[in-house]
Design a protein around this motif. Structure first.
Motif, PDB file in Angstrom:
ATOM      1  N   VAL A  38      16.311  -3.641 -33.306  1.00  0.00           N
ATOM      2  CA  VAL A  38      16.123  -5.003 -33.444  1.00  0.00           C
ATOM      3  C   VAL A  38      15.737  -5.057 -35.191  1.00  0.00           C
ATOM      4  O   VAL A  38      16.174  -6.165 -35.613  1.00  0.00           O
ATOM      5  N   CYS A  39      15.608  -4.014 -35.845  1.00  0.00           N
ATOM      6  CA  CYS A  39      15.354  -4.076 -37.150  1.00  0.00           C
ATOM      7  C   CYS A  39      16.429  -4.592 -37.810  1.00  0.00           C
ATOM      8  O   CYS A  39      17.565  -3.832 -38.006  1.00  0.00           O
ATOM      9  N   PRO A  40      16.264  -5.813 -38.701  1.00  0.00           N
ATOM     10  CA  PRO A  40      17.787  -6.360 -39.428  1.00  0.00           C
ATOM     11  C   PRO A  40      17.967  -5.425 -40.578  1.00  0.00           C
ATOM     12  O   PRO A  40      19.005  -5.707 -41.190  1.00  0.00           O
ATOM     13  N   VAL A  41      17.052  -4.611 -41.186  1.00  0.00           N
ATOM     14  CA  VAL A  41      17.265  -3.806 -42.391  1.00  0.00           C
ATOM     15  C   VAL A  41      17.153  -2.515 -42.324  1.00  0.00           C
ATOM     16  O   VAL A  41      16.999  -1.579 -43.427  1.00  0.00           O
ATOM     17  N   ASP A  42      17.215  -1.790 -40.887  1.00  0.00           N
ATOM     18  CA  ASP A  42      16.911  -0.418 -40.539  1.00  0.00           C
ATOM     19  C   ASP A  42      15.973   0.232 -41.271  1.00  0.00           C
ATOM     20  O   ASP A  42      15.845   1.312 -41.598  1.00  0.00           O
ATOM     21  N   ALA A  43      14.751  -0.519 -41.125  1.00  0.00           N
ATOM     22  CA  ALA A  43      13.398   0.052 -41.948  1.00  0.00           C
ATOM     23  C   ALA A  43      12.479   1.073 -40.880  1.00  0.00           C
ATOM     24  O   ALA A  43      11.740   1.789 -41.408  1.00  0.00           O
ATOM     25  N   ILE A  44      12.964   0.938 -39.763  1.00  0.00           N
ATOM     26  CA  ILE A  44      12.328   1.985 -38.474  1.00  0.00           C
ATOM     27  C   ILE A  44      12.970   3.223 -38.713  1.00  0.00           C
ATOM     28  O   ILE A  44      14.258   3.374 -38.486  1.00  0.00           O
ATOM     29  N   TYR A  45      12.255   4.366 -38.676  1.00  0.00           N
ATOM     30  CA  TYR A  45      12.941   5.642 -38.683  1.00  0.00           C
ATOM     31  C   TYR A  45      12.104   6.531 -37.839  1.00  0.00           C
ATOM     32  O   TYR A  45      10.837   6.438 -37.950  1.00  0.00           O
TER      33      TYR A  45
ATOM     34  N   CYS B  58       0.799   4.867 -31.021  1.00  0.00           N
ATOM     35  CA  CYS B  58       2.336   4.927 -30.639  1.00  0.00           C
ATOM     36  C   CYS B  58       2.621   6.290 -29.700  1.00  0.00           C
ATOM     37  O   CYS B  58       2.202   7.435 -29.925  1.00  0.00           O
ATOM     38  N   VAL B  59       3.645   5.964 -28.720  1.00  0.00           N
ATOM     39  CA  VAL B  59       3.732   7.015 -27.837  1.00  0.00           C
ATOM     40  C   VAL B  59       5.269   7.547 -28.136  1.00  0.00           C
ATOM     41  O   VAL B  59       5.676   8.399 -27.125  1.00  0.00           O
ATOM     42  N   GLU B  60       5.843   7.258 -29.112  1.00  0.00           N
ATOM     43  CA  GLU B  60       7.198   7.641 -29.501  1.00  0.00           C
ATOM     44  C   GLU B  60       8.411   7.308 -28.334  1.00  0.00           C
ATOM     45  O   GLU B  60       8.916   8.301 -27.988  1.00  0.00           O
ATOM     46  N   CYS B  61       8.327   6.344 -27.909  1.00  0.00           N
ATOM     47  CA  CYS B  61       9.009   5.759 -26.631  1.00  0.00           C
ATOM     48  C   CYS B  61      10.187   5.437 -27.238  1.00  0.00           C
ATOM     49  O   CYS B  61      11.629   5.694 -26.412  1.00  0.00           O
ATOM     50  N   GLY B  62      10.680   5.060 -28.505  1.00  0.00           N
ATOM     51  CA  GLY B  62      11.841   4.859 -28.943  1.00  0.00           C
ATOM     52  C   GLY B  62      12.136   3.352 -28.867  1.00  0.00           C
ATOM     53  O   GLY B  62      13.394   2.933 -29.379  1.00  0.00           O
ATOM     54  N   CYS B  63      11.532   2.660 -28.213  1.00  0.00           N
ATOM     55  CA  CYS B  63      11.843   1.160 -28.079  1.00  0.00           C
ATOM     56  C   CYS B  63      12.068   0.228 -29.324  1.00  0.00           C
ATOM     57  O   CYS B  63      13.008  -0.508 -29.143  1.00  0.00           O
ATOM     58  N   CYS B  64      11.324   0.489 -30.067  1.00  0.00           N
ATOM     59  CA  CYS B  64      11.578  -0.451 -31.348  1.00  0.00           C
ATOM     60  C   CYS B  64      12.423   0.279 -32.250  1.00  0.00           C
ATOM     61  O   CYS B  64      13.008  -0.599 -33.135  1.00  0.00           O
ATOM     62  N   PHE B  65      13.115   1.290 -31.851  1.00  0.00           N
ATOM     63  CA  PHE B  65      14.113   2.047 -33.091  1.00  0.00           C
ATOM     64  C   PHE B  65      15.445   1.896 -32.143  1.00  0.00           C
ATOM     65  O   PHE B  65      16.195   1.229 -32.073  1.00  0.00           O
ATOM     66  N   GLU B  66      15.853   3.161 -31.470  1.00  0.00           N
ATOM     67  CA  GLU B  66      17.131   3.326 -31.055  1.00  0.00           C
ATOM     68  C   GLU B  66      17.529   2.481 -29.771  1.00  0.00           C
ATOM     69  O   GLU B  66      18.555   2.392 -29.213  1.00  0.00           O
ATOM     70  N   ARG B  67      16.192   2.269 -28.913  1.00  0.00           N
ATOM     71  CA  ARG B  67      16.606   1.296 -27.752  1.00  0.00           C
ATOM     72  C   ARG B  67      16.714   0.003 -27.843  1.00  0.00           C
ATOM     73  O   ARG B  67      17.034  -0.845 -26.969  1.00  0.00           O
ATOM     74  N   SER B  68      16.238  -0.590 -28.970  1.00  0.00           N
ATOM     75  CA  SER B  68      16.368  -2.068 -29.240  1.00  0.00           C
ATOM     76  C   SER B  68      17.290  -2.343 -30.353  1.00  0.00           C
ATOM     77  O   SER B  68      18.160  -3.343 -30.451  1.00  0.00           O
TER      78      SER B  68
ATOM     79  N   CYS C 247      11.110  -2.929 -45.308  1.00  0.00           N
ATOM     80  CA  CYS C 247      10.610  -3.803 -44.362  1.00  0.00           C
ATOM     81  C   CYS C 247      10.369  -5.226 -45.015  1.00  0.00           C
ATOM     82  O   CYS C 247       9.705  -5.396 -46.258  1.00  0.00           O
ATOM     83  N   ILE C 248      10.680  -6.264 -44.491  1.00  0.00           N
ATOM     84  CA  ILE C 248      10.852  -7.477 -45.035  1.00  0.00           C
ATOM     85  C   ILE C 248       9.781  -8.434 -44.317  1.00  0.00           C
ATOM     86  O   ILE C 248       9.583  -9.639 -44.441  1.00  0.00           O
ATOM     87  N   GLY C 249       8.832  -7.674 -43.531  1.00  0.00           N
ATOM     88  CA  GLY C 249       8.043  -8.556 -42.653  1.00  0.00           C
ATOM     89  C   GLY C 249       8.326  -9.580 -41.811  1.00  0.00           C
ATOM     90  O   GLY C 249       7.412 -10.594 -41.531  1.00  0.00           O
ATOM     91  N   CYS C 250       9.298  -9.606 -41.338  1.00  0.00           N
ATOM     92  CA  CYS C 250       9.860 -10.392 -39.996  1.00  0.00           C
ATOM     93  C   CYS C 250       9.268 -10.277 -38.858  1.00  0.00           C
ATOM     94  O   CYS C 250       9.212 -11.328 -38.131  1.00  0.00           O
ATOM     95  N   ASP C 251       8.687  -9.227 -38.677  1.00  0.00           N
ATOM     96  CA  ASP C 251       7.805  -9.065 -37.112  1.00  0.00           C
ATOM     97  C   ASP C 251       8.836  -8.972 -36.203  1.00  0.00           C
ATOM     98  O   ASP C 251       8.208  -8.997 -34.964  1.00  0.00           O
ATOM     99  N   GLU C 252      10.098  -8.710 -36.175  1.00  0.00           N
ATOM    100  CA  GLU C 252      10.862  -9.075 -35.036  1.00  0.00           C
ATOM    101  C   GLU C 252      10.505  -7.700 -34.214  1.00  0.00           C
ATOM    102  O   GLU C 252      10.946  -7.786 -33.194  1.00  0.00           O
ATOM    103  N   CYS C 253      10.273  -6.430 -34.854  1.00  0.00           N
ATOM    104  CA  CYS C 253      10.120  -5.279 -33.819  1.00  0.00           C
ATOM    105  C   CYS C 253       8.652  -5.491 -32.945  1.00  0.00           C
ATOM    106  O   CYS C 253       8.611  -4.707 -32.104  1.00  0.00           O
TER     107      CYS C 253
END
Length: 244
Positions: free
Chosen positions: A53-60, A41-51, A8-14
């Motif tokens: 958005v993470c520029p460094v693939d830190a979300i998993y 967290c409700v495990e909806c996937g919005c921050c990961f597979e559905r967006s 994580c680079i702390g960009c807060d984009e997610c």
């Protein structure tokens, strides 16, 4: 859903992509990084597979085990419910009624849609509503995925192991004779002060032969303000039932 703090680079984009505000900035080893509140967290996937958005693939997402996996079933529309093998939160809608015949004349479907983006709902709150309704001796829709979570459908009691789980939204469904609608609505109104979430109340019924729909008037008598909507079945499907 987790965030690798090393990457994580702390960009807060997610942050804006989380519908329940579970992602926050924290200080970690001298730098600002993002972290996901595992309770919220409700495990909806919005921050990961559905967006994506993470520029460094830190979300998993690691493999989710039961009962944590329940959150994903009810919050991510791309995931099927294991019990029904269907997507979404509920069962067959009224718009398919010309084929299914699920809603017959003289009966009304009641759906309590609990939770919404920005709010979510706990299964403990869902149990509170289910138990209040069940006291009236009505039966919940067995094909709804919420039914699988009930240890005792007759009382509305959920499996104790799922009560601490949170989901984006879920629906309690039942079908009752029209003459019982007012008492069910009274029970919903009374229990609404005992839960910490938002809910929408759906009333589903056929239009009577004379063109009337009595459910909205009954809802008004029970202290609700209905907003009638209609779905017209055009009869293009092959009916799977016979009209009584």
């Amino acid at each position: 859903m987790l965030i690798d703090k090393e990457k994580c680079i702390g960009c807060d984009e997610c942050h804006p992509y989380c519908p329940v505000g579970a992602i926050r900035a924290v200080e970690w080893e001298g730098k600002s990084v993002s972290e996901i509140d595992q309770v919220a967290c409700v495990e909806c996937g919005c921050c990961f597979e559905r967006s994506g958005v993470c520029p460094v693939d830190a979300i998993y997402m690691p493999k989710l085990e039961w009962p944590r996996a329940i959150r994903e079933y009810f919050s991510n529309p791309n995931v099927k419910h294991p019990s029904t093998t269907g997507h979404g939160r509920g069962t067959e809608e009224m718009k398919t009624n010309d084929v299914t015949g699920r809603f017959t004349l003289g009966f009304v479907g009641v759906a309590v849609e609990m939770g919404r983006p920005g709010v979510g709902t706990s299964l403990r709150d869902m149990q509170t509503v289910a138990m209040a309704i069940a006291k009236l001796g009505v039966e919940f829709e067995s094909q709804n995925p919420v039914a699988e979570l009930m240890a005792d459908p007759k009382t509305g009691k959920f499996d104790d192991r799922v009560l601490d789980e949170r989901v984006l939204s879920a629906i309690l469904e039942l079908k009752i004779p029209l003459e019982r609608l007012k008492e069910v609505l009274a029970a919903v109104k009374e229990v609404s002060t005992k839960i910490d979430t938002a809910f929408s109340l759906d009333l589903i019924s056929r239009v009577d032969p004379d063109g009337s729909t009595p459910a909205p008037a009954i809802a008004e008598e029970a202290g609700f303000t209905p907003r009638p909507n209609t779905k017209t079945n055009v009869g293009l499907g092959r009916p799977l039932f016979k009209e009584a």
